[in-house]
Design a protein around this motif. Structure first.
Motif, PDB file in Angstrom:
ATOM      1  N   LEU A 304     -27.866 -22.498  36.777  1.00  0.00           N
ATOM      2  CA  LEU A 304     -27.381 -23.638  35.988  1.00  0.00           C
ATOM      3  C   LEU A 304     -26.746 -24.695  36.879  1.00  0.00           C
ATOM      4  O   LEU A 304     -26.903 -25.909  36.650  1.00  0.00           O
ATOM      5  CB  LEU A 304     -26.371 -23.155  34.941  1.00  0.00           C
ATOM      6  CG  LEU A 304     -26.945 -22.369  33.755  1.00  0.00           C
ATOM      7  CD1 LEU A 304     -25.809 -21.789  32.912  1.00  0.00           C
ATOM      8  CD2 LEU A 304     -27.840 -23.265  32.894  1.00  0.00           C
ATOM      9  N   GLU A 305     -26.011 -24.239  37.889  1.00  0.00           N
ATOM     10  CA  GLU A 305     -25.347 -25.187  38.776  1.00  0.00           C
ATOM     11  C   GLU A 305     -26.369 -26.006  39.559  1.00  0.00           C
ATOM     12  O   GLU A 305     -26.238 -27.234  39.695  1.00  0.00           O
ATOM     13  CB  GLU A 305     -24.429 -24.423  39.735  1.00  0.00           C
ATOM     14  CG  GLU A 305     -23.500 -25.326  40.524  1.00  0.00           C
ATOM     15  CD  GLU A 305     -22.473 -24.540  41.326  1.00  0.00           C
ATOM     16  OE1 GLU A 305     -21.637 -25.175  41.977  1.00  0.00           O
ATOM     17  OE2 GLU A 305     -22.518 -23.294  41.291  1.00  0.00           O
ATOM     18  N   LYS A 309     -27.501 -30.215  39.108  1.00  0.00           N
ATOM     19  CA  LYS A 309     -27.529 -31.179  40.207  1.00  0.00           C
ATOM     20  C   LYS A 309     -28.891 -31.854  40.327  1.00  0.00           C
ATOM     21  O   LYS A 309     -28.994 -32.998  40.776  1.00  0.00           O
ATOM     22  CB  LYS A 309     -27.180 -30.480  41.524  1.00  0.00           C
ATOM     23  CG  LYS A 309     -25.748 -29.998  41.593  1.00  0.00           C
ATOM     24  CD  LYS A 309     -25.471 -29.219  42.867  1.00  0.00           C
ATOM     25  CE  LYS A 309     -25.590 -30.107  44.084  1.00  0.00           C
ATOM     26  NZ  LYS A 309     -25.207 -29.399  45.324  1.00  0.00           N
ATOM     27  N   ARG A 310     -29.953 -31.142  39.924  1.00  0.00           N
ATOM     28  CA  ARG A 310     -31.302 -31.661  40.148  1.00  0.00           C
ATOM     29  C   ARG A 310     -31.932 -32.314  38.920  1.00  0.00           C
ATOM     30  O   ARG A 310     -32.925 -33.034  39.038  1.00  0.00           O
ATOM     31  CB  ARG A 310     -32.209 -30.532  40.634  1.00  0.00           C
ATOM     32  CG  ARG A 310     -31.774 -29.970  41.980  1.00  0.00           C
ATOM     33  CD  ARG A 310     -32.731 -28.900  42.468  1.00  0.00           C
ATOM     34  NE  ARG A 310     -32.317 -28.362  43.762  1.00  0.00           N
ATOM     35  CZ  ARG A 310     -32.989 -27.430  44.437  1.00  0.00           C
ATOM     36  NH1 ARG A 310     -34.126 -26.945  43.917  1.00  0.00           N
ATOM     37  NH2 ARG A 310     -32.544 -27.003  45.602  1.00  0.00           N
ATOM     38  N   MET A 311     -31.370 -32.053  37.724  1.00  0.00           N
ATOM     39  CA  MET A 311     -31.974 -32.585  36.513  1.00  0.00           C
ATOM     40  C   MET A 311     -31.604 -34.051  36.321  1.00  0.00           C
ATOM     41  O   MET A 311     -30.621 -34.545  36.884  1.00  0.00           O
ATOM     42  CB  MET A 311     -31.515 -31.769  35.291  1.00  0.00           C
ATOM     43  CG  MET A 311     -30.031 -31.924  34.992  1.00  0.00           C
ATOM     44  SD  MET A 311     -29.517 -30.933  33.584  1.00  0.00           S
ATOM     45  CE  MET A 311     -30.398 -31.737  32.268  1.00  0.00           C
ATOM     46  N   PRO A 312     -32.401 -34.773  35.542  1.00  0.00           N
ATOM     47  CA  PRO A 312     -32.073 -36.185  35.256  1.00  0.00           C
ATOM     48  C   PRO A 312     -30.718 -36.295  34.547  1.00  0.00           C
ATOM     49  O   PRO A 312     -30.293 -35.382  33.833  1.00  0.00           O
ATOM     50  CB  PRO A 312     -33.218 -36.636  34.339  1.00  0.00           C
ATOM     51  CG  PRO A 312     -34.313 -35.638  34.564  1.00  0.00           C
ATOM     52  CD  PRO A 312     -33.658 -34.351  34.914  1.00  0.00           C
ATOM     53  N   GLN A 313     -30.060 -37.402  34.747  1.00  0.00           N
ATOM     54  CA  GLN A 313     -28.753 -37.609  34.134  1.00  0.00           C
ATOM     55  C   GLN A 313     -28.923 -38.005  32.671  1.00  0.00           C
ATOM     56  O   GLN A 313     -28.763 -39.158  32.275  1.00  0.00           O
ATOM     57  CB  GLN A 313     -27.981 -38.686  34.901  1.00  0.00           C
ATOM     58  CG  GLN A 313     -27.634 -38.290  36.323  1.00  0.00           C
ATOM     59  CD  GLN A 313     -26.758 -37.056  36.353  1.00  0.00           C
ATOM     60  OE1 GLN A 313     -25.793 -36.959  35.598  1.00  0.00           O
ATOM     61  NE2 GLN A 313     -27.113 -36.099  37.211  1.00  0.00           N
ATOM     62  N   ASP A 314     -29.244 -36.994  31.871  1.00  0.00           N
ATOM     63  CA  ASP A 314     -29.409 -37.182  30.429  1.00  0.00           C
ATOM     64  C   ASP A 314     -28.229 -36.485  29.752  1.00  0.00           C
ATOM     65  O   ASP A 314     -28.037 -35.272  29.895  1.00  0.00           O
ATOM     66  CB  ASP A 314     -30.732 -36.575  29.981  1.00  0.00           C
ATOM     67  CG  ASP A 314     -31.024 -36.846  28.507  1.00  0.00           C
ATOM     68  OD1 ASP A 314     -30.069 -36.894  27.716  1.00  0.00           O
ATOM     69  OD2 ASP A 314     -32.208 -36.968  28.151  1.00  0.00           O
ATOM     70  N   SER A 319     -24.980 -31.890  28.497  1.00  0.00           N
ATOM     71  CA  SER A 319     -24.025 -31.177  27.639  1.00  0.00           C
ATOM     72  C   SER A 319     -24.493 -29.755  27.358  1.00  0.00           C
ATOM     73  O   SER A 319     -23.686 -28.822  27.279  1.00  0.00           O
ATOM     74  CB  SER A 319     -23.807 -31.946  26.329  1.00  0.00           C
ATOM     75  OG  SER A 319     -25.024 -32.033  25.602  1.00  0.00           O
ATOM     76  N   LEU A 320     -25.819 -29.580  27.212  1.00  0.00           N
ATOM     77  CA  LEU A 320     -26.335 -28.230  26.987  1.00  0.00           C
ATOM     78  C   LEU A 320     -26.097 -27.338  28.202  1.00  0.00           C
ATOM     79  O   LEU A 320     -25.710 -26.174  28.081  1.00  0.00           O
ATOM     80  CB  LEU A 320     -27.837 -28.298  26.662  1.00  0.00           C
ATOM     81  CG  LEU A 320     -28.220 -28.936  25.321  1.00  0.00           C
ATOM     82  CD1 LEU A 320     -29.738 -29.032  25.195  1.00  0.00           C
ATOM     83  CD2 LEU A 320     -27.645 -28.130  24.164  1.00  0.00           C
ATOM     84  N   VAL A 321     -26.338 -27.906  29.392  1.00  0.00           N
ATOM     85  CA  VAL A 321     -26.103 -27.132  30.618  1.00  0.00           C
ATOM     86  C   VAL A 321     -24.616 -26.813  30.771  1.00  0.00           C
ATOM     87  O   VAL A 321     -24.240 -25.697  31.151  1.00  0.00           O
ATOM     88  CB  VAL A 321     -26.645 -27.894  31.844  1.00  0.00           C
ATOM     89  CG1 VAL A 321     -26.259 -27.173  33.137  1.00  0.00           C
ATOM     90  CG2 VAL A 321     -28.157 -28.053  31.756  1.00  0.00           C
ATOM     91  N   LEU A 546     -31.163 -20.408  46.665  1.00  0.00           N
ATOM     92  CA  LEU A 546     -31.144 -21.794  46.186  1.00  0.00           C
ATOM     93  C   LEU A 546     -29.837 -22.494  46.566  1.00  0.00           C
ATOM     94  O   LEU A 546     -29.840 -23.655  46.996  1.00  0.00           O
ATOM     95  CB  LEU A 546     -31.334 -21.816  44.666  1.00  0.00           C
ATOM     96  CG  LEU A 546     -32.747 -21.496  44.151  1.00  0.00           C
ATOM     97  CD1 LEU A 546     -32.741 -21.384  42.632  1.00  0.00           C
ATOM     98  CD2 LEU A 546     -33.730 -22.574  44.597  1.00  0.00           C
ATOM     99  N   MET A 547     -28.714 -21.791  46.398  1.00  0.00           N
ATOM    100  CA  MET A 547     -27.417 -22.384  46.742  1.00  0.00           C
ATOM    101  C   MET A 547     -27.343 -22.708  48.233  1.00  0.00           C
ATOM    102  O   MET A 547     -26.874 -23.785  48.637  1.00  0.00           O
ATOM    103  CB  MET A 547     -26.287 -21.426  46.362  1.00  0.00           C
ATOM    104  CG  MET A 547     -26.013 -21.294  44.894  1.00  0.00           C
ATOM    105  SD  MET A 547     -24.552 -20.238  44.615  1.00  0.00           S
ATOM    106  CE  MET A 547     -24.431 -20.308  42.840  1.00  0.00           C
ATOM    107  N   LEU A 548     -27.781 -21.752  49.052  1.00  0.00           N
ATOM    108  CA  LEU A 548     -27.712 -21.957  50.507  1.00  0.00           C
ATOM    109  C   LEU A 548     -28.619 -23.100  50.939  1.00  0.00           C
ATOM    110  O   LEU A 548     -28.232 -23.946  51.783  1.00  0.00           O
ATOM    111  CB  LEU A 548     -28.098 -20.660  51.223  1.00  0.00           C
ATOM    112  CG  LEU A 548     -27.088 -19.518  51.138  1.00  0.00           C
ATOM    113  CD1 LEU A 548     -27.702 -18.219  51.637  1.00  0.00           C
ATOM    114  CD2 LEU A 548     -25.830 -19.847  51.939  1.00  0.00           C
TER     115      LEU A 548
END
Length: 642
Positions: A304-305, A309-314, A319-321, A546-548
């Protein structure tokens, strides 16, 4: 002729009287002159004194007395007494012809002429040797029994009259109850009972049962002369005469206070062992569940984190995330409570000033209580420091305060108090030493003994459905125990509850060492690293990778310890991040193997557990608590790679 007939009749009566006296064999009946000379002798005298009439008539009666009595003038005094008072009666030793002695009962009556002149004495002697021997035997037996009873010191053995008054008192009664015989004989035995037992009529009931059933047996509290109490085992037996009438009671009391306390201690030890085994089993189960849940949360929260960071700013999507991330965080808090209960959570230990910590919490505590509840604090100006996880301690105090609020639905006052206490031996499970006691006191509903006993049991709650997880107090207890202290709960229905957290005081020299360690700060690392990530859970491994990579590092992956060692032998690696709970080779075992070949290799152990297998602590591994965020991961890398 008439005179002659009267004379013949008189002779006939005298003959009959003589025949009567001679026929008596159980009594020596004979006559004495005024001087004590024997003038007649019957068959009974001959039988048990051994003399024939020809051997004894004309002798002085004193020859039957022992030498010591003759020397003391006993025979003469006997005659004098009979002459003066009209009768002498006594008992004493007499001697037979063969020199043997017998115990005699003697009666001497004076014989006087109608004119009053003393003309002799009538003497009757009876052999009471057998009766005296029997009486002596009885008396000796009674004396031995009395000495036996009197000598018993572990039992109070005494008699009561039919009304319950004490009529005898042995040494054991004096030792156990404290009364001397002259202080208690004649007083009612209810003196030994407690006031509540006397008010309930227990003493009277005891006598009634003994009278009706022949015996009364029970245990209970009794009172000594000095007012102290002891736990007594009591037996009362009724005593009846030959006609069946009650003539008294025999009462035996034993002080079994020590036995009772020993039994209670044994039962308590058994219960504590049972509870310890039960809690250990639940703890192991809870820790295992929490570990698996941590891995799931790692996959969820990490993904989720990165997604956020990578999803569009919608805003709708964001809010769902955010909601999903909040759910994951709440799940992480739940696992922390579960791990705290099982004492497996990772504690970030620091030196803590309790007064300062609580002062910093007051705004948050006040907001958590609502308008109906007020909180008061009572803290000394200065308190010694303790050593525990400050965040966990804040959570524990908040948990206790919220519980206190919930126990007072109509509102009330909560007191938050801290003090320094010295613990001597005997306050289990605390070791002797100095402690800081943090107490949260409410005026709420309180708990009964059964509820209090289950209060720290995981998942037990008195709150409604959806209002509590039942892990709050378990977490608090786990934190205190893992920090070397303990949680104590005291509660009475209708009078409120007191929850006490005890933490050991940190010695001054220990505090200096911890401060020195805490003051060491590492600078941030800006270099890009080649990191080997090791985890047997594919979802967690993917999430860590993914985090690293998002942090700019190059990542090599391994799902087992042996695979990780193969990669290290083939590839250049700057840092290893490995999970601890892996099959066949744990993270701690992998770290030991790595240090053998690459002694300078930085290693981070990712785990939710605080306890590692024996030997893992030897290499002092830095740890990263699971589930961790990307920021926490970056901070851990900065610490070890600088």
């Amino acid at each position: 002729m008439e005179v002659l007939e009267r004379h013949d009749t008189s002779l006939t009566e005298e003959g009959r009287f003589r025949l009567l006296v001679d026929a008596i064999t159980d009594y020596a009946i004979y006559m004495l002159s005024p001087e004590g000379i024997i003038t007649s002798w019957n068959t009974g005298a001959q039988r048990f004194k051994g003399y024939k009439p020809s051997e004894i008539l004309g002798d002085h009666f004193s020859r039957f007395y022992p030498k010591e009595d003759r020397a003391a003038g006993v025979p003469e005094r006997a005659l004098a007494t009979a002459a003066e008072t009209g009768r002498f009666e006594g008992e004493g030793w007499r001697e037979r012809k063969d020199g043997s002695r017998f115990w005699a009962h003697v009666i001497i009556d004076p014989i006087r002429h109608p004119s009053g002149e003393l003309i002799g004495f009538a003497k009757i002697t009876r052999d009471l040797t057998e009766r005296r021997a029997a009486e002596n035997a009885i008396r000796q037996s009674e004396e031995q029994f009395r000495r036996l009873i009197q000598g018993v010191s572990d039992y109070a053995i005494y008699m009561l009259d039919p009304k319950g008054n004490v009529s005898s008192w042995n040494f054991g009664a004096e030792r156990i109850k404290g009364y001397r015989p002259e202080e208690i004989i004649g007083r009612h035995f209810s003196t030994f009972y407690t006031e509540e037992d006397k008010a309930a009529g227990v003493p009277e009931t005891a006598l009634s049962v003994a009278r009706a059933e022949g015996r009364f047996e029970r245990e209970g509290w009794r009172v000594r002369k000095d007012g102290t109490r002891f736990w007594a085992s009591v037996v009362i037996d009724v005593i009846r005469d030959d006609d069946g009438h009650v003539v008294g009671f025999a009462k035996i009391t034993r002080d079994i206070t020590e036995k009772m306390e020993t039994q209670k201690a044994l039962e308590q030890a058994r219960e504590e062992l049972f509870q310890s085994q039960k809690m250990e089993a639940i703890g192991q189960l809870t820790g295992g569940i929490a570990h698996d849940f941590n891995n799931l949360l790692m996959a969820i929260s990490g993904s989720l984190e990165i997604l956020r960071k990578r999803m569009p700013q919608d805003l709708a999507l964001t809010s769902l995330v955010d909601n999903a991330m909040q759910g994951a965080q709440r799940g992480a808090a739940l696992t922390q409570r579960m791990l705290a209960f099982s004492r497996r959570q990772e504690l970030h230990v620091e030196l803590i000033d309790v007064s300062g910590l609580v002062r910093g919490m007051m705004d948050m505590l006040s907001r958590s209580l609502g308008p109906l509840t007020m909180i008061e604090t009572s803290f000394p100006v200065r308190l010694p420091t303790i050593q525990t996880d400050p965040n966990q301690l804040e959570m524990a105090i908040l948990n206790l305060v919220v519980n206190a609020r919930d126990a007072m639905p109509a509102g009330g006052r909560i007191v938050l108090r801290a003090s320094e206490e010295a613990v001597a031996s005997g306050k289990r499970p605390l070791s002797p030493g100095r402690y800081i006691r943090i107490a949260v006191i409410d005026e709420g509903e309180g708990m009964d003994a059964k509820t209090l006993e289950q209060a720290v049991t995981p998942f037990f709650t008195t709150k409604g459905v959806g209002k509590g997880t039942g892990l709050g107090l378990s977490m608090v207890q786990g934190l205190a125990t893992q920090s070397g202290g303990c949680l104590f709960l005291k509660s009475t229905p209708g009078e409120g509850t007191t929850a006490e957290l005890w933490f050991p005081v940190v010695a001054a020299e220990q505090a200096m060492d911890v401060n020195a360690e805490l003051q060491q700060r590492q600078q941030d690392v800006t270099d890009r690293l080649r990191v080997l990530a090791v985890d047997d859970d594919g979802l967690v491994l993917m999430n860590t990778t993914l985090m690293l990579e998002d942090l700019g590092h190059t990542v090599l992956e391994a799902m087992a310890g042996a695979e990780a060692l193969d990669i290290l032998r083939k590839e250049q690696v700057d840092l290893v991040i490995c999970d601890h709970a892996m099959p066949r080779m744990t993270g701690a075992q992998l770290a030991l193997a790595i240090r053998e070949e690459w002694p300078e290799m930085p290693i981070i152990l990712a785990t939710g557990y605080a306890e590692l297998p024996e030997g893992a602590g030897m290499i002092n591994l830095p740890r990263l608590g699971k589930p961790f965020s990307q920021a926490q991961l970056a901070e851990a890398i900065n610490r070890v790679a600088s």
